[in-house]
Write a protein that holds these residues in place. Structure first.
Motif, short mmCIF file in Angstrom:
data_model
loop_
_atom_site.label_atom_id
_atom_site.label_comp_id
_atom_site.label_asym_id
_atom_site.label_seq_id
_atom_site.Cartn_x
_atom_site.Cartn_y
_atom_site.Cartn_z
N ARG A 1 0.83 -1.21 0.00
CA ARG A 1 0.00 0.00 0.00
C ARG A 1 0.86 1.25 0.00
NH1 ARG A 1 -3.78 -2.39 4.40
NH2 ARG A 1 -5.16 -3.64 3.11
N LYS A 2 1.92 1.26 0.78
CA LYS A 2 2.79 2.42 0.84
C LYS A 2 3.48 2.66 -0.50
CE LYS A 2 6.55 4.41 3.55
NZ LYS A 2 7.48 4.18 4.66
N GLN A 3 3.92 1.59 -1.15
CA GLN A 3 4.58 1.73 -2.44
C GLN A 3 3.61 2.18 -3.52
OE1 GLN A 3 7.84 1.69 -2.65
NE2 GLN A 3 7.81 1.26 -0.47
N LEU A 4 2.34 1.72 -3.45
CA LEU A 4 1.35 2.15 -4.42
C LEU A 4 0.97 3.61 -4.21
CD1 LEU A 4 -0.99 -0.95 -4.71
CD2 LEU A 4 0.66 -0.12 -6.37
N ASP A 5 1.00 4.08 -2.96
CA ASP A 5 0.70 5.48 -2.68
C ASP A 5 1.81 6.39 -3.18
OD1 ASP A 5 -1.71 4.83 -1.56
OD2 ASP A 5 -0.99 4.89 0.51
N ASN A 6 3.07 5.93 -3.11
CA ASN A 6 4.19 6.73 -3.60
C ASN A 6 4.10 6.90 -5.12
OD1 ASN A 6 5.23 7.01 -1.06
ND2 ASN A 6 6.79 5.43 -1.31
N ASP A 7 3.82 5.84 -5.82
CA ASP A 7 3.64 5.81 -7.28
C ASP A 7 4.83 6.41 -8.02
OD1 ASP A 7 2.28 5.01 -9.51
OD2 ASP A 7 1.18 6.89 -9.72
N GLU A 8 6.03 6.12 -7.57
CA GLU A 8 7.22 6.58 -8.27
C GLU A 8 7.42 5.83 -9.59
OE1 GLU A 8 10.40 6.06 -5.51
OE2 GLU A 8 9.69 7.66 -4.19
N LEU A 9 6.95 4.60 -9.65
CA LEU A 9 7.17 3.79 -10.84
C LEU A 9 6.01 3.88 -11.84
CD1 LEU A 9 8.50 0.59 -9.06
CD2 LEU A 9 9.82 2.38 -10.16
N GLY A 10 4.97 4.62 -11.52
CA GLY A 10 3.82 4.71 -12.41
C GLY A 10 2.93 3.49 -12.34
N LYS B 1 0.10 3.04 -10.75
CA LYS B 1 -1.34 3.30 -10.88
C LYS B 1 -1.74 3.37 -12.34
CE LYS B 1 -2.16 5.63 -6.52
NZ LYS B 1 -2.59 6.84 -5.85
N GLU B 2 -0.90 3.95 -13.17
CA GLU B 2 -1.20 4.03 -14.59
C GLU B 2 -1.25 2.64 -15.21
OE1 GLU B 2 1.10 5.57 -18.52
OE2 GLU B 2 1.11 6.90 -16.78
N ILE B 3 -0.33 1.78 -14.81
CA ILE B 3 -0.31 0.41 -15.33
C ILE B 3 -1.53 -0.35 -14.85
CG2 ILE B 3 0.92 -1.79 -15.22
CD1 ILE B 3 3.51 -0.13 -15.03
N ARG B 4 -1.86 -0.19 -13.56
CA ARG B 4 -3.00 -0.90 -13.00
C ARG B 4 -4.30 -0.43 -13.64
NH1 ARG B 4 -3.21 0.07 -7.11
NH2 ARG B 4 -4.56 1.78 -7.65
N ASN B 5 -4.44 0.87 -13.86
CA ASN B 5 -5.66 1.39 -14.47
C ASN B 5 -5.74 1.06 -15.96
OD1 ASN B 5 -6.43 2.47 -12.04
ND2 ASN B 5 -5.58 4.49 -12.47
#
Length: 152
Positions: free
Chosen positions: A74-83, A85-89
């Motif tokens: 969860r913490k790594q997904l909130d940071n979203d340094e690697l993008g 969320k864009e991949i998941r969406n």
């Protein structure tokens, strides 16, 4: 820690404790258990302090809860340094599964479901199941793959 224990379970545990230890020994058992829990917490806190001291100042924001895999993700997904969320969406699992199902059933995945099957085929546009027991009316018109005796 005990988020899913309701009032009925607590009452059942109290009745069970009274039956096992008896009303005379129960207060001493409760004191011993609470003392043991307190010592375990003190030991845990001192171990955490020792680890933080040994890690040094560069790990001052380190939290032991971050070692929990769910919280770490969860913490790594909130940071979203690697993008991420864009991949998941961008990945639609339902669409992918429908495309795979259409490919398996031999339907055209690009067209709508109303025009996905030809009118003379066994699979109708309503998504009905193919009757595997029913023989075709004209066996000469059906293109069958060659029979491989070694594969069976």
């Amino acid at each position: 820690m005990f988020n899913d224990i309701g009032a009925l379970e607590i009452v059942a545990l109290v009745v069970l404790a009274v039956l096992i230890f008896g009303p005379d020994k129960l207060p001493k058992v409760i004191q011993d258990v609470s003392r043991t829990i307190r010592k375990i917490r003190e030991f845990s806190d001192s171990a955490k302090a020792d680890i933080r001291q040994e890690l040094g100042p560069e790990f001052k924001d380190f939290e032991f809860d971050d070692l929990n895999p769910k919280k770490f993700i969860r913490k790594q997904l909130d940071n979203d340094e690697l993008g991420l969320k864009e991949i998941r969406n961008g990945f639609d699992l339902k669409k992918e599964m429908n495309e795979v199902a259409d490919a398996v059933h031999g339907r055209d995945s690009d067209s709508d479901s109303t025009s996905s099957a030809p009118s003379g085929s066994a699979a109708s546009s309503s998504g009905a199941r193919v009757d595997m027991q029913k023989k075709p009316a004209n066996p000469a018109s059906v293109d069958r793959p060659p029979f491989d005796a070694d594969a069976t």
